[in-house]
Design a protein around this motif. Structure first.
Motif, PDB file in Angstrom:
ATOM      1  N   GLY A 106       0.815  -1.207   0.000  1.00  0.00           N
ATOM      2  CA  GLY A 106       0.000   0.000   0.000  1.00  0.00           C
ATOM      3  C   GLY A 106       0.848   1.255   0.000  1.00  0.00           C
ATOM      4  N   ALA A 107       1.920   1.275   0.795  1.00  0.00           N
ATOM      5  CA  ALA A 107       2.810   2.431   0.827  1.00  0.00           C
ATOM      6  C   ALA A 107       3.529   2.596  -0.503  1.00  0.00           C
ATOM      7  CB  ALA A 107       3.811   2.276   1.969  1.00  0.00           C
ATOM      8  N   MET A 108       3.980   1.498  -1.105  1.00  0.00           N
ATOM      9  CA  MET A 108       4.644   1.584  -2.399  1.00  0.00           C
ATOM     10  C   MET A 108       3.687   2.091  -3.477  1.00  0.00           C
ATOM     11  SD  MET A 108       7.778   0.749  -1.978  1.00  0.00           S
ATOM     12  CE  MET A 108       8.230   0.488  -3.693  1.00  0.00           C
ATOM     13  N   GLY A 109       2.447   1.619  -3.435  1.00  0.00           N
ATOM     14  CA  GLY A 109       1.471   2.076  -4.418  1.00  0.00           C
ATOM     15  C   GLY A 109       1.173   3.553  -4.288  1.00  0.00           C
ATOM     16  N   TRP A 110       1.023   4.036  -3.068  1.00  0.00           N
ATOM     17  CA  TRP A 110       0.776   5.457  -2.858  1.00  0.00           C
ATOM     18  C   TRP A 110       1.962   6.299  -3.314  1.00  0.00           C
ATOM     19  CZ3 TRP A 110      -2.669   8.941  -0.283  1.00  0.00           C
ATOM     20  CH2 TRP A 110      -3.938   8.404  -0.070  1.00  0.00           C
ATOM     21  N   GLY A 111       3.154   5.751  -3.214  1.00  0.00           N
ATOM     22  CA  GLY A 111       4.328   6.519  -3.596  1.00  0.00           C
ATOM     23  C   GLY A 111       4.587   6.550  -5.084  1.00  0.00           C
ATOM     24  N   THR A 112       4.094   5.570  -5.834  1.00  0.00           N
ATOM     25  CA  THR A 112       4.441   5.463  -7.252  1.00  0.00           C
ATOM     26  C   THR A 112       3.273   5.643  -8.205  1.00  0.00           C
ATOM     27  OG1 THR A 112       4.147   3.050  -7.120  1.00  0.00           O
ATOM     28  CG2 THR A 112       6.372   3.921  -6.738  1.00  0.00           C
ATOM     29  N   SER A 113       2.056   5.360  -7.795  1.00  0.00           N
ATOM     30  CA  SER A 113       0.940   5.329  -8.744  1.00  0.00           C
ATOM     31  C   SER A 113      -0.195   6.241  -8.296  1.00  0.00           C
ATOM     32  CB  SER A 113       0.415   3.893  -8.889  1.00  0.00           C
ATOM     33  OG  SER A 113      -0.742   3.861  -9.695  1.00  0.00           O
ATOM     34  N   PRO A 114      -0.600   7.200  -9.137  1.00  0.00           N
ATOM     35  CA  PRO A 114      -1.794   7.993  -8.801  1.00  0.00           C
ATOM     36  C   PRO A 114      -3.069   7.169  -8.860  1.00  0.00           C
ATOM     37  CG  PRO A 114      -1.021   8.532 -11.007  1.00  0.00           C
ATOM     38  CD  PRO A 114       0.009   7.626 -10.408  1.00  0.00           C
ATOM     39  N   HIS A 115      -3.056   6.063  -9.614  1.00  0.00           N
ATOM     40  CA  HIS A 115      -4.236   5.211  -9.677  1.00  0.00           C
ATOM     41  C   HIS A 115      -4.514   4.566  -8.320  1.00  0.00           C
ATOM     42  CE1 HIS A 115      -3.019   5.659 -13.879  1.00  0.00           C
ATOM     43  NE2 HIS A 115      -4.247   5.308 -14.229  1.00  0.00           N
ATOM     44  N   ILE A 116      -3.449   4.138  -7.628  1.00  0.00           N
ATOM     45  CA  ILE A 116      -3.630   3.545  -6.298  1.00  0.00           C
ATOM     46  C   ILE A 116      -4.155   4.589  -5.325  1.00  0.00           C
ATOM     47  CG2 ILE A 116      -2.467   2.407  -4.383  1.00  0.00           C
ATOM     48  CD1 ILE A 116      -2.737   0.646  -6.797  1.00  0.00           C
ATOM     49  N   ARG A 117      -3.592   5.798  -5.396  1.00  0.00           N
ATOM     50  CA  ARG A 117      -4.054   6.852  -4.489  1.00  0.00           C
ATOM     51  C   ARG A 117      -5.511   7.204  -4.761  1.00  0.00           C
ATOM     52  NH1 ARG A 117       1.260   8.806  -5.763  1.00  0.00           N
ATOM     53  NH2 ARG A 117       0.433  10.276  -7.296  1.00  0.00           N
ATOM     54  N   CYS A 118      -5.862   7.292  -6.027  1.00  0.00           N
ATOM     55  CA  CYS A 118      -7.248   7.632  -6.379  1.00  0.00           C
ATOM     56  C   CYS A 118      -8.210   6.538  -5.928  1.00  0.00           C
ATOM     57  CB  CYS A 118      -7.351   7.851  -7.884  1.00  0.00           C
ATOM     58  SG  CYS A 118      -9.012   8.246  -8.467  1.00  0.00           S
ATOM     59  N   ALA A 119      -7.860   5.271  -6.203  1.00  0.00           N
ATOM     60  CA  ALA A 119      -8.747   4.170  -5.815  1.00  0.00           C
ATOM     61  C   ALA A 119      -8.886   4.073  -4.304  1.00  0.00           C
ATOM     62  CB  ALA A 119      -8.222   2.852  -6.385  1.00  0.00           C
ATOM     63  N   SER A 120      -7.812   4.383  -3.568  1.00  0.00           N
ATOM     64  CA  SER A 120      -7.895   4.324  -2.106  1.00  0.00           C
ATOM     65  C   SER A 120      -8.839   5.385  -1.560  1.00  0.00           C
ATOM     66  CB  SER A 120      -6.496   4.491  -1.502  1.00  0.00           C
ATOM     67  OG  SER A 120      -5.624   3.468  -1.959  1.00  0.00           O
ATOM     68  N   LEU A 121      -8.765   6.588  -2.111  1.00  0.00           N
ATOM     69  CA  LEU A 121      -9.663   7.646  -1.642  1.00  0.00           C
ATOM     70  C   LEU A 121     -11.099   7.422  -2.103  1.00  0.00           C
ATOM     71  CD1 LEU A 121      -7.485  10.865  -2.066  1.00  0.00           C
ATOM     72  CD2 LEU A 121      -7.962   9.571   0.003  1.00  0.00           C
ATOM     73  N   LEU A 122     -11.271   6.700  -3.202  1.00  0.00           N
ATOM     74  CA  LEU A 122     -12.633   6.405  -3.660  1.00  0.00           C
ATOM     75  C   LEU A 122     -13.368   5.461  -2.718  1.00  0.00           C
ATOM     76  CD1 LEU A 122     -12.212   6.006  -7.526  1.00  0.00           C
ATOM     77  CD2 LEU A 122     -13.484   7.779  -6.319  1.00  0.00           C
ATOM     78  N   LEU A 123     -12.645   4.844  -1.779  1.00  0.00           N
ATOM     79  CA  LEU A 123     -13.318   4.000  -0.793  1.00  0.00           C
ATOM     80  C   LEU A 123     -14.281   4.804   0.073  1.00  0.00           C
ATOM     81  CD1 LEU A 123     -10.354   1.758   0.432  1.00  0.00           C
ATOM     82  CD2 LEU A 123     -12.241   1.083  -1.045  1.00  0.00           C
ATOM     83  N   VAL A 124     -13.948   6.090   0.289  1.00  0.00           N
ATOM     84  CA  VAL A 124     -14.805   6.920   1.152  1.00  0.00           C
ATOM     85  C   VAL A 124     -16.184   7.129   0.533  1.00  0.00           C
ATOM     86  CG1 VAL A 124     -15.019   9.161   2.284  1.00  0.00           C
ATOM     87  CG2 VAL A 124     -12.791   8.016   2.185  1.00  0.00           C
ATOM     88  N   PRO A 125     -16.297   7.636  -0.709  1.00  0.00           N
ATOM     89  CA  PRO A 125     -17.655   7.762  -1.270  1.00  0.00           C
ATOM     90  C   PRO A 125     -18.319   6.428  -1.542  1.00  0.00           C
ATOM     91  CG  PRO A 125     -16.004   8.316  -2.924  1.00  0.00           C
ATOM     92  CD  PRO A 125     -15.280   8.197  -1.624  1.00  0.00           C
ATOM     93  N   LYS A 126     -17.519   5.389  -1.822  1.00  0.00           N
ATOM     94  CA  LYS A 126     -18.126   4.081  -2.039  1.00  0.00           C
ATOM     95  C   LYS A 126     -18.782   3.551  -0.764  1.00  0.00           C
ATOM     96  CE  LYS A 126     -17.544   3.025  -6.340  1.00  0.00           C
ATOM     97  NZ  LYS A 126     -18.701   2.725  -7.214  1.00  0.00           N
ATOM     98  N   MET A 127     -18.207   3.889   0.395  1.00  0.00           N
ATOM     99  CA  MET A 127     -18.822   3.468   1.647  1.00  0.00           C
ATOM    100  C   MET A 127     -20.142   4.177   1.898  1.00  0.00           C
ATOM    101  SD  MET A 127     -17.069   1.081   2.957  1.00  0.00           S
ATOM    102  CE  MET A 127     -17.795   1.032   4.580  1.00  0.00           C
ATOM    103  N   LEU A 128     -20.342   5.322   1.242  1.00  0.00           N
ATOM    104  CA  LEU A 128     -21.630   6.007   1.333  1.00  0.00           C
ATOM    105  C   LEU A 128     -22.632   5.480   0.322  1.00  0.00           C
ATOM    106  CD1 LEU A 128     -20.413   9.697   1.772  1.00  0.00           C
ATOM    107  CD2 LEU A 128     -21.177   8.118   3.541  1.00  0.00           C
ATOM    108  N   GLY A 129     -22.194   4.610  -0.579  1.00  0.00           N
ATOM    109  CA  GLY A 129     -23.072   4.055  -1.591  1.00  0.00           C
ATOM    110  C   GLY A 129     -23.623   2.705  -1.187  1.00  0.00           C
ATOM    111  N   LYS A 130     -24.048   1.941  -2.188  1.00  0.00           N
ATOM    112  CA  LYS A 130     -24.690   0.662  -1.907  1.00  0.00           C
ATOM    113  C   LYS A 130     -23.708  -0.355  -1.348  1.00  0.00           C
ATOM    114  CE  LYS A 130     -24.156  -0.753  -6.751  1.00  0.00           C
ATOM    115  NZ  LYS A 130     -24.873  -1.205  -7.956  1.00  0.00           N
ATOM    116  N   GLU A 131     -22.411  -0.230  -1.701  1.00  0.00           N
ATOM    117  CA  GLU A 131     -21.442  -1.160  -1.137  1.00  0.00           C
ATOM    118  C   GLU A 131     -21.294  -0.964   0.365  1.00  0.00           C
ATOM    119  OE1 GLU A 131     -20.815   0.833  -3.632  1.00  0.00           O
ATOM    120  OE2 GLU A 131     -20.555  -0.416  -5.418  1.00  0.00           O
TER     121      GLU A 131
END
Length: 514
Positions: free
Chosen positions: A65-90
């Protein structure tokens, strides 16, 4: 000094205006160096970006997780998308699991401890009623008392230690089953988290590969494009028509909009079964408590048995034999009194109603579930904000596509909606009495109730509205719709003229935003 000042002013003029509200707020609240780092171009500040990303990832995750946050914006974006997803049906799956657990635990304890009714309660109650009715008649009875020592459990010659051990083992087995069920529920909730993570990556991939996916937001950059076209004298889109506003979302509005309402209603309907289950169980709890409490109050019986006897032998005379008999037989003189009281309280149920805390424990997850349904619309808006923060160039392309798509749809509006416009104009003309036009022109106080509506958007007639001057037409248009019709009335204009190249292929149609 003059040259340096001129260069600084030129740089300030070349500085781009923020395209999103988030960018505007961060640029206003953060130093210039931080803003420059956040909105850097690909390849800039690689070491700083890696260290900050790895540090933030280390706080939120471990290892990869730390390596992904340091190298890939896709990992950072997907990790932060967990917050609105928790407000959704998931995220509601989590809350639904806890809601079912709360209801199960509360009702299991209630059924086990709150209704201690023996298995033969009904037979005992019927026998008791028959005995009461039998006491109404006269009766005589001989009672013999005999004391016998019986085993602790009727029909079994078992020690109390063994009974205690069996009861304790039974309780342990039931507790183990409950723990197994809760463990299985925890495993299912863990799988639900994997679904949330998969949904986050899926949204990010669709955002970057499908330009139409979730592209319905009127963002700040959309308004900037419209303002720029307005200054250049080109056709603009804002303010949107009613039909157009129903298909898009304004992210800064604090209310649930028309395009979001259908999803909210559907999610609320999906929550309805669990809500009905809670209501039924609470109603059943109240009904059973009322029934057993009524039985306890009105079926209480108490028996009182009193008996007394006195044995006295009197021997008369003064002879020696009489005195001897009085001394010997007189010892047999006895008297006794027996008092026995009994009731059926041990056979009656002792119901105890659930307290307010138990009801709150069961109702709180359901309330949270309903709140998540209402907050889902705002959580879905947050998904687009997060994705736009990490992929600003992709967001600009998506907004340009949305703007051009709306321009094309509005340009083809006359041709596509001509039949509906004709129908509305005929209905409006047929249902309106000539006296209404006379009152509308002569009585200003009645104009509010007698005014006509635009045949395109159904907006009420205003002093700025345009009325077609063609004889026997008099179709009403609001000024924006009249401009969209290119000042040609589709009601009285022949179809050939509307579909001609001179009318449909103008410079405004081909000059899209770029």
């Amino acid at each position: 000094m003059d040259i340096k000042h001129h260069q600084n002013s030129a740089r300030g003029q070349r500085r781009k205006q923020p395209h999103t509200t988030v960018q505007r707020l961060l640029s206003w609240g953060l130093p210039v160096s931080c803003s420059r780092f956040l909105w850097r171009q690909p390849g800039e500040f690689p070491v700083t970006a890696f260290l900050l990303g790895a540090g933030a990832g280390g706080l939120l995750a471990i290892g990869l997780g730390a390596m992904g946050w340091g190298t890939s914006p896709h990992i950072r974006c997907a990790s932060l998308l967990l917050v609105p997803k928790m407000l959704g049906k998931e995220g509601r799956l989590f809350v639904l699991g806890y809601a079912l657990t709360a209801i199960y635990v509360v009702m299991e304890v209630w059924c086990r401890n709150r209704i201690p009714v023996e298995g033969n309660f009904g037979q005992t109650y019927d026998s008791l009623n028959q005995s009461i009715h039998g006491l109404d008649g006269e009766f005589s009875a001989n009672i013999d008392f005999k004391e016998e020592k019986q085993a602790g459990v009727l029909g079994l010659n078992t020690s109390w230690e063994r009974v205690s051990t069996e009861v304790r083992d039974y309780v342990y087995r039931q507790e183990a089953r409950l723990e197994w069920a809760l463990g299985l529920l925890h495993v299912l909730l863990s799988c639900t988290f994997l679904l949330v993570l998969h949904a986050s990556f899926s949204y990010m991939d669709s955002y970057n590969h499908d330009i139409r996916f979730d592209n319905i937001y009127i963002s700040t950059y959309f308004c900037q494009i419209d303002d720029r076209r307005k200054k250049l004298g080109k056709r603009t889109l804002l303010p949107l028509r009613k039909a157009e506003a129903k298909t898009v979302i304004f992210p800064c509005k604090p209310t649930i909009q028309a395009s979001e309402m259908s999803n909210v209603v559907r999610e609320l309907l999906e929550t309805l079964p669990i809500l009905l289950l809670l209501v039924v169980l609470c109603g059943l709890d109240w009904a059973l408590y009322s029934i057993f409490d009524t039985i306890r109050h009105h079926s209480f019986l108490q028996y009182s048995f009193r008996s007394s006897h006195k044995l006295e032998v009197k021997v008369g005379g003064d002879s020696m034999l009489a005195r001897l008999l009085r001394k010997t037989i007189g010892a047999l003189n006895t008297s006794s009194e027996t008092v026995m009281e009994s009731n059926n309280m041990p056979c009656l149920p002792q119901p105890v109603g659930l307290d307010a805390r138990a009801y709150w424990r069961a109702a709180l997850p359901i309330g949270l579930l309903v709140c998540l349904c209402l907050l889902q619309a705002f959580g879905y808006r947050l998904r687009r904000v997060i994705a736009a923060f990490y992929f600003p160039k992709r967001e600009k392309k998506r907004i340009l596509f949305l703007y051009n798509d709306l321009l094309k749809k509005r340009a083809a509006f006359t041709k596509l909606r001509r039949a509906a416009i004709l129908r509305r104009a005929r209905q409006q003309k047929a249902s309106r009495h000539p006296l209404a036009d006379i009152l509308h022109r002569g009585c200003p106080l009645l104009r509010r109730w007698l005014r006509r509506r635009c045949v395109v958007c159904q907006a009420p007639e205003t002093p700025e509205s345009y009325v077609c001057r063609t004889l026997d037409c008099e179709a009403v248009y609001c000024w924006s719709c009249w401009d969209d019709m290119r000042q040609r009335c589709p009601v009285c204009t022949p179809r050939e003229e509307l579909s001609s190249s001179a009318f449909s292929d103008s410079n405004d149609d081909t000059a899209y935003a770029g």
